[in-house]
Every structure is written in structure tokens, then in C-alpha cells.
Design an enzyme around this catalytic site. Structure first.
Site, mmCIF file in Angstrom:
data_model
loop_
_atom_site.group_PDB
_atom_site.id
_atom_site.type_symbol
_atom_site.label_atom_id
_atom_site.label_comp_id
_atom_site.label_asym_id
_atom_site.label_seq_id
_atom_site.Cartn_x
_atom_site.Cartn_y
_atom_site.Cartn_z
ATOM 1 C CE LYS A 25 -1.499 1.848 3.268
ATOM 2 N NZ LYS A 25 -2.044 2.150 4.739
ATOM 3 C CG ASP A 52 -5.953 3.855 2.173
ATOM 4 O OD1 ASP A 52 -6.838 4.038 2.426
ATOM 5 O OD2 ASP A 52 -5.134 3.762 2.461
ATOM 6 C CG ASN A 95 -9.784 6.432 7.841
ATOM 7 O OD1 ASN A 95 -9.195 6.844 8.327
ATOM 8 N ND2 ASN A 95 -10.269 5.265 8.725
ATOM 9 N N GLY A 97 -4.264 7.669 5.209
ATOM 10 C CA GLY A 97 -3.616 8.165 5.835
ATOM 11 C C GLY A 97 -2.676 8.563 5.468
ATOM 12 N NE ARG A 125 -5.430 8.483 11.270
ATOM 13 C CZ ARG A 125 -5.184 7.431 10.044
ATOM 14 N NH1 ARG A 125 -6.239 7.092 8.886
ATOM 15 N NH2 ARG A 125 -4.093 6.635 9.694
ATOM 16 C CB SER A 172 2.614 10.520 11.885
ATOM 17 O OG SER A 172 2.378 10.103 10.051
ATOM 18 C CD GLN A 174 0.997 7.996 7.321
ATOM 19 O OE1 GLN A 174 -0.203 8.884 6.686
ATOM 20 N NE2 GLN A 174 1.038 7.203 7.898
ATOM 21 C CB SER A 200 7.582 4.607 10.569
ATOM 22 O OG SER A 200 6.780 4.686 12.648
ATOM 23 C CG ASP A 323 1.362 0.107 9.752
ATOM 24 O OD1 ASP A 323 1.047 0.597 10.613
ATOM 25 O OD2 ASP A 323 0.834 0.321 8.898
ATOM 26 C CE LYS A 350 -0.050 4.787 12.502
ATOM 27 N NZ LYS A 350 1.531 4.588 11.625
ATOM 28 C CD GLU A 351 -5.367 2.591 9.156
ATOM 29 O OE1 GLU A 351 -5.324 2.857 10.566
ATOM 30 O OE2 GLU A 351 -5.294 3.196 7.629
ATOM 31 N NE ARG A 354 -4.329 0.677 13.191
ATOM 32 C CZ ARG A 354 -3.610 0.377 12.377
ATOM 33 N NH1 ARG A 354 -1.464 0.202 12.130
ATOM 34 N NH2 ARG A 354 -4.337 -0.134 10.572
ATOM 35 C CG HIS A 398 -6.296 -2.404 6.893
ATOM 36 N ND1 HIS A 398 -5.448 -2.769 6.191
ATOM 37 C CD2 HIS A 398 -6.494 -1.311 7.605
ATOM 38 C CE1 HIS A 398 -4.325 -1.143 6.487
ATOM 39 N NE2 HIS A 398 -5.393 -0.513 7.340
ATOM 40 N NE ARG A 399 -1.026 -1.861 8.614
ATOM 41 C CZ ARG A 399 -1.095 -2.598 7.137
ATOM 42 N NH1 ARG A 399 -2.054 -4.048 7.325
ATOM 43 N NH2 ARG A 399 -0.682 -2.462 6.158
ATOM 44 C CE LYS A 423 -7.158 2.866 6.431
ATOM 45 N NZ LYS A 423 -6.263 3.462 5.506
#
Ligand code: DC
Length: 654
Positions: A25, A52, A95, A97, A125, A172, A174, A200, A323, A350-351, A354, A398-399, A423
Site C-alpha cells: 500500500k 486506499d 480514511n 492516511g 487524525r 507520524s 508520514q 518509523s 503496522d 491510526k485508523e 489501536r 483492516h489490521r 483498505k
């Protein structure tokens, strides 16, 4: 079995086989964006087709970028050379991210007027740190609802050359990845400095790697400062092969580590030892737990520890695999000793949150969990704290859905909203069920007093299997309804009772609400009540998972009316056990007389024929012989012969 809003998984007893992974992804969305921004056409191979990536493709289409099919499932992206053809657009990103963060940064420098929005969770988020950093070098972005969160309105930027922007590295990665990908659009040299620990890192490394493939080399000083020279621009590499998703690989590798033998491991294809995704390091975590892990250029395999040893719990800083670390939380149930997953604060944004979600759902399985601001500790089950079947919620994450599928190696479970895997891995559950083997089931259906109860219990005993007397559940429901003063025709009332039923089956019988009920449920009046409540669809629905929760290792014999048709449609062996009404009435009469209870043959036969009619004529789960069920007529067969017949049939199927 997949239905609309849940999937019921029986306990799985083994795992083996090969899985071709869907595309990554993270790589897919980066590659789509860079191909869109590049000069020239790019053919993208093995791109992930999921929610996604669909959001990213829709966004690019809204920005005027052409993405077309190039055969063999590949895509052709016609790059816009750094300038999106559409200068004004409103873009919905669900959703997703990664798509949201990277497009925020890129559009901030793209010179148009854009609105970016998502689903309600996306609007919870945080994105303030990224927006602040972008503003520091001249971007013009407004928060449309809550400060620091999407949705956003983006106006053209007024870039200040040689700006230095600071971005927090600990929320993050990201944000940093998004900023880096946007730098070549700034039209001036901009330096990004990371404040605090960069979490990360592998994801940032992946971003740098992709940017390099698209012609932009980022200058960096350690993991603290990054810049791109003025004038750098993306150029298509012609084609780009997307790696298989290393996070998706984690579920299968864990499956192998928990249940596969070294001779028949689980092997994932599409990602290997030189992958650019950080989550390939998940395989190291499994190896640290003792699993047998091997890897090649384009594959990784996992199996149980050598020499019959169990997996062992680990204490791991999961910063580098945020993840895939979720998968370890469930793998930990099958290890000896506790597991602590540390440095996972990013899970909270996250989504879903978690850490909270994982802890809540593991507790439903009777697992002891400690949760902190940035860690999770899992204490595996033991004799005093066995796993118990549960209905798992997935929080549109999803996870969560994929992780919990692994718990079926220990206990049957129901996973709600399994479709959320779309996702990143739309056909996850098909792939999962293709590499696991459920505990065997023998489904024995037939009319009342056919002797199937006795035969089923004896078959279960001979095989050492569990035994489900499903009729007892309908009888218990009728009894509980009677005790609660609920009419047997009151569908909602009886269904509520069925859902709450406090039942314990034990060696000598069954307890209802703490009271022995073995005898009470056999009275003729309760038999009639059972057959009445059994016609109510809501009651059958309420009892469905309770029955499937019996589907455990080493195996199950289930007896009833709809074992082979509804409850266990994938049973290895289905038997339709019957006898003529006259023979059944005779058997029941003899039984009652032996118990010194009044018995009149004619009344009994009329009664069981009436029950037959009700069982066969009801619209939901009627009694019938499935096409793949073997007929066992016991008119002229004793119990021993019937048991032997079923055992023979089963042996032939194994
Ligand atoms: O097998 P039994 O006689 O104990 O079943 C009691 C009632 O429950 C019977 O009238 C039919 C119903 N039943 C059912 O509808 N589905 C099952 N799987 C088992 C029993």
C-alpha cells in the site's frame, strides 16, 4: 463462511502453503503520486488494488492526471511534469492516511485552490504538525473545522527560498514523507529539519528510495536534515515494479510461525530479503520468538520453531515496524512467556486507537493485557486463563480484522465487519482460508427420536472429539423463556433470551443459570416449546455463533436439524440419520416406559409427526437431507452398527 457483516472462523489446526502478496500500500500510493508528478509516462506493475489506492487514484483523476490500464493488471500513468492540469478541486480521501498526508504537502506547493476531506475518523487524525511545517516555508492552508485536523483548504503558496522548516519526527513519519515528496515542487531550496526522535524511519527510507527511482536525490544529514536542490524535478523511470506488501505478509508469516511445520512452511511471494519496506523486519521479530524463518530475493517463509519448541514471548521496541507489530500482539497468544510491544504510541492515531482496540478485543478472548500510553503487554493463556471464543469488533481497521484471524488458531471466533480489509487487502479472508485447515466436523442431522443423539455422542467419544447437541440449545432456550415468563411465540423476547443464555455443558449434563437442567429440558412440554422457538429466525441467528463456538480442535460432532445445511456447511462428513415414524415412536415409547413415565404409542407417534412437519416446513433452516449428506436409515440398524458406519465414512474422508 463470509456473510454480510461477519465472518465466523472455526479453530484452525494447521497452516501451510504459498501466498502471492498484494502490492504494498505504502509503495503503491507513493508510486502513483510520483508517477503523476513526473515528466513522462510510467507503467506501474503489481500496484495494489484496494480502497486506499482507489482513493489516491480518484484524487489524481480529480487533479486531471490520466491513469489507464496497460494490460496484465498494470497501469499507465501519464505524468503532469509537476503541474496538475486541474487548478481547483475538492478531493475526498476516505480514511486513507498516506494519501491524505502526501497530497496535503504536494498540493500545498502545487499552485492551485484545493479542499481535502475524508471520513469522520480521518477528521480526528491530527495533521497540524505537517500544516505548520508547510506554512513555515510559505504554504497557505486553512483548517476548515477544527484547528490541527482535516478537512483543509489549500491556497497557492508563496515559497520563501532557502527556508528551513522544522517538523516533529515523533508523531507520524508520514508527515516527513509527505513533505519530502513535495520538496521538488517548491521551486526553491527548502531544508527540512526533524525535531525529536524520528519514528518509523524505514518508511522515510522507502520514500527516499522511491524519489530516487523517479529522479530526485534527497540530500540528507543523518536522519535530522533533508533538502532538495532548487530545480530538481521528477522524471519517470519508464516502469516501476511494486513490491508485495510486507505488512500484509506479516499475517501469513505469523500463521506459519504458529502452526506450520518446517517441511510445509507458509511462504509469501512478492517480497524478499532486500525489500525496501521496513515491515520486512517483522520476520526478524518472529525469528526472535524462535520461529524458523527463511528468505530469498522475492520470498520469505516461516514455520514453527525447530525441535518442537514453543514460540517464546519477546520484549520489542516496535518503532521500526509500527503496522506489523500489531500482528505480534496476536502471535503472542501462542508463545510461552509474556510479550511487551514498546514504543507504539503512534498506534493511538491510526485508523482507530489501536492500543485501546487491541487490548479490548484481546480481553474478550480472555487474554490478560496491560496497556500503557505507548506499550502493550500480553500474557499468553494458560490452564487457568484459557482462550475463549468471542465476537471481535474491528473498528473499521483492516489490521484489526487481519490480526484477529490468527486467533482462530487457538479458538473459534466471529469477526465483525470483515469487509474493512478492503483498505489494503480486499481478498484477505479468501487467501487466509486457503492456507489454513479447520478442525474436522461431522454434521449429523435427522428427525426427532431417530437415535442421532446417541449415535453422535458415541462417535464423538470414539474419536475424542467435542460433541454439540444443538437441540439442547433450543430446548434450553424454550425452558429459559418459560422461566422468564416469555411467550414461545414472542420472537424478539425469545431471541434476547437465546443470546443471553447462561449455559455450561459439563460431563454429566448441562447447567442453565447455574442450575442443572439436563432432565427438565427433556420433558415433552419443553420438547414442544423447543420445536416452536426453533422456527423463529431471530432465535436461530442468536444461537448460530454459540453453536459454531464448539468447532474446536481436535474436532466436532454436531447433531441437530441444520448442522450440515446452515451451521457447518463445510463439514467433512454430513450424515442424514433417520428412521420411519413408527420405529421412532416405538423407541421413544420404550424409553419413557423404562423411565416409568406415561407413554401412549399412538399419541407419541402423532406428536413426533407433528414436530417433523414443523421442522421440515419452517422457512428458515428446515430439516432436509443435503445433496452431499449420506443417508443412514436406522430402521434395521442397532446403535453399534450405526456408530461403526459413521466412523467408517469418516475414516474414508480423512
Ligand atoms: O434434537 P432435539 O429433539 O433435542 O431438538 C429439539 C428441537 O430443536 C426440535 O424441535 C428441532 C429443534 N432443532 C433445530 O431446529 N435445529 C437444530 N439444529 C437442532 C434442533
Amino acid at each position: 463462511m463470509l456473510t454480510m457483516n461477519f465472518i465466523d472462523l472455526p479453530q484452525m489446526i494447521s497452516a501451510s502453503g504459498s501466498v502471492m502478496l498484494p502490492g504494498s500500500k505504502s509503495i503503491s500510493n507513493r508510486a502513483l503520486l510520483l508517477a503523476a508528478l513526473a515528466e513522462g509516462e510510467t507503467e506501474l506493475h503489481a500496484l495494489l488494488d484496494s480502497d486506499d489506492t482507489a482513493r489516491m487514484r480518484e484524487a489524481l483523476a480529480a487533479l486531471g492526471v490520466t491513469v489507464s490500464a496497460a494490460g496484465d493488471g498494470n497501469l499507465r500513468v501519464t505524468g503532469c511534469g509537476g503541474r496538475f492540469p486541474v487548478r481547483q478541486a475538492e478531493i475526498f480521501l476516505g480514511n486513507a492516511g498516506t494519501a491524505f498526508r502526501s497530497l496535503t504537502a504536494v498540493l500545498a506547493f502545487a499552485g492551485g485552490e484545493y479542499v481535502l476531506k475524508g471520513v469522520p475518523r480521518m477528521h480526528e487524525r491530527p495533521i497540524g504538525d505537517l500544516v505548520d511545517a508547510l506554512k513555515a516555508c510559505g504554504a497557505n492552508i486553512e483548517f476548515l473545522e477544527k484547528k490541527g485536523f482535516p478537512p483543509l483548504r489549500i491556497h497557492p503558496a508563496d515559497i520563501r527560498p532557502d527556508s528551513v522548516v522544522k517538523i516533529r519526527g515523533d508523531v507520524s513519519s508520514q508527515f516527513l514523507s509527505g513533505l519530502l515528496m513535495a520538496l521538488p515542487l517548491a521551486g526553491a531550496r527548502v531544508t527540512v529539519e526533524v525535531e525529536g526522535e524520528l519514528i518509523s524511519k524505514p518508511y522515510v527510507d522507502m520514500t527516499l528510495n522511491l524519489m530516487a527511482r523517479f529522479g530526485v536525490t534527497v540530500e540528507r544529514e543523518s536522519w535530522r536534515a533533508f533538502s532538495v536542490p532548487a530545480g530538481a524535478c521528477y522524471r519517470s523511470p519508464g516502469f516501476y515494479q511494486v513490491e508485495g506488501d510486507a505488512s500484509s505478509a506479516s499475517y501469513f508469516l505469523a500463521l506459519g510461525a504458529i502452526r506450520a511445520s518446517a517441511e510445509h512452511p507458509i511462504r509469501v511471494e512478492g517480497v524478499g530479503k532486500n525489500a525496501i519496506q521496513g515491515d520486512v523486519r517483522f520476520a526478524d521479530a518472529l525469528a526472535a520468538m524462535g520461529a524458523t524463518v527463511e528468505a530469498g530475493e522475492n520470498w520469505i517463509s516461516a514455520a514453527r520453531p525447530a525441535d518442537g519448541k514453543p514460540l517464546t514471548g519477546i520484549h520489542l521496541d516496535c518503532n521500526h515496524i509500527p503496522d506489523a507489530a500489531m500482528t505480534l500482539a496476536v502471535a503472542a497468544l501462542f508463545a510461552q512467556g509474556e510479550t511487551t510491544l514498546a514504543n507504539i504510541a503512534s498506534w493511538r492515531v491510526k485508523e482507530t486507537d489501536r492500543i485501546a482496540a487491541m487490548a479490548a478485543e484481546l480481553r474478550k478472548l480472555n487474554v490478560r493485557v496491560e496497556e500503557g500510553a505507548d506499550f502493550l503487554k500480553i500474557i499468553p493463556p494458560d490452564a487457568a486463563h484459557p482462550l475463549q471464543p468471542a465476537v471481535i469488533d474491528t473498528y473499521d481497521d483492516h489490521r484489526m480484522a487481519m490480526c484477529f484471524s490468527l486467533a482462530s488458531l487457538g479458538v473459534p471466533l466471529r469477526i465483525r465487519d470483515p469487509g474493512c480489509v478492503a483498505k489494503t487487502f480486499p481478498d484477505y479472508f479468501d487467501r487466509f482460508t486457503a492456507v489454513v485447515k479447520p478442525a474436522p466436523v461431522i454434521a449429523i442431522d435427522g428427525p426427532t427420536a431417530s437415535g442421532k443423539g446417541t449415535v453422535s455422542a458415541r462417535v464423538a467419544q470414539a474419536l475424542g472429539f467435542h460433541y454439540l447437541d444443538s437441540g439442547a440449545l433450543y430446548r434450553l432456550t424454550a425452558l429459559a423463556a418459560r422461566e422468564a415468563g416469555v411467550d414461545w411465540a414472542d420472537e424478539a423476547g425469545v431471541a434476547f433470551i437465546a443470546a443471553q443464555l447462561d449455559v455450561v455443558f459439563h460431563a454429566g449434563g448441562v447447567r442453565l443459570n447455574g442450575k442443572e437442567a439436563g432432565e427438565a429440558i427433556r420433558h415433552e412440554e419443553i420438547s414442544t416449546g423447543a420445536s416452536k422457538v426453533a422456527v423463529l429466525p431471530a432465535v436461530r441467528e442468536a444461537l448460530l455463533f454459540r453453536q459454531r463456538a464448539f468447532h474446536r480442535a481436535p474436532g466436532l460432532v454436531g447433531d441437530g436439524r441444520d448442522m450440515g445445511t446452515v451451521v457447518f456447511p463445510a463439514a467433512q462428513l454430513k450424515v442424514f440419520l433417520t428412521a420411519s415414524p413408527a420405529v421412532r415412536a416405538e423407541r421413544r415409547t420404550r424409553q419413557l416406559l423404562e423411565r416409568h413415565e406415561p407413554a401412549d404409542l399412538a399419541t407419541i407417534q402423532a406428536d413426533l409427526e407433528a414436530r417433523d412437519v414443523r421442522d421440515r416446513a419452517r422457512p428458515v433452516a428446515p430439516l432436509r437431507q443435503e445433496a452431499d449428506a449420506l443417508l443412514l436409515d436406522t430402521d434395521h440398524l442397532g446403535i453399534d452398527e450405526a456408530v461403526a458406519k459413521v466412523l467408517d465414512w469418516f475414516a474414508a474422508r480423512c
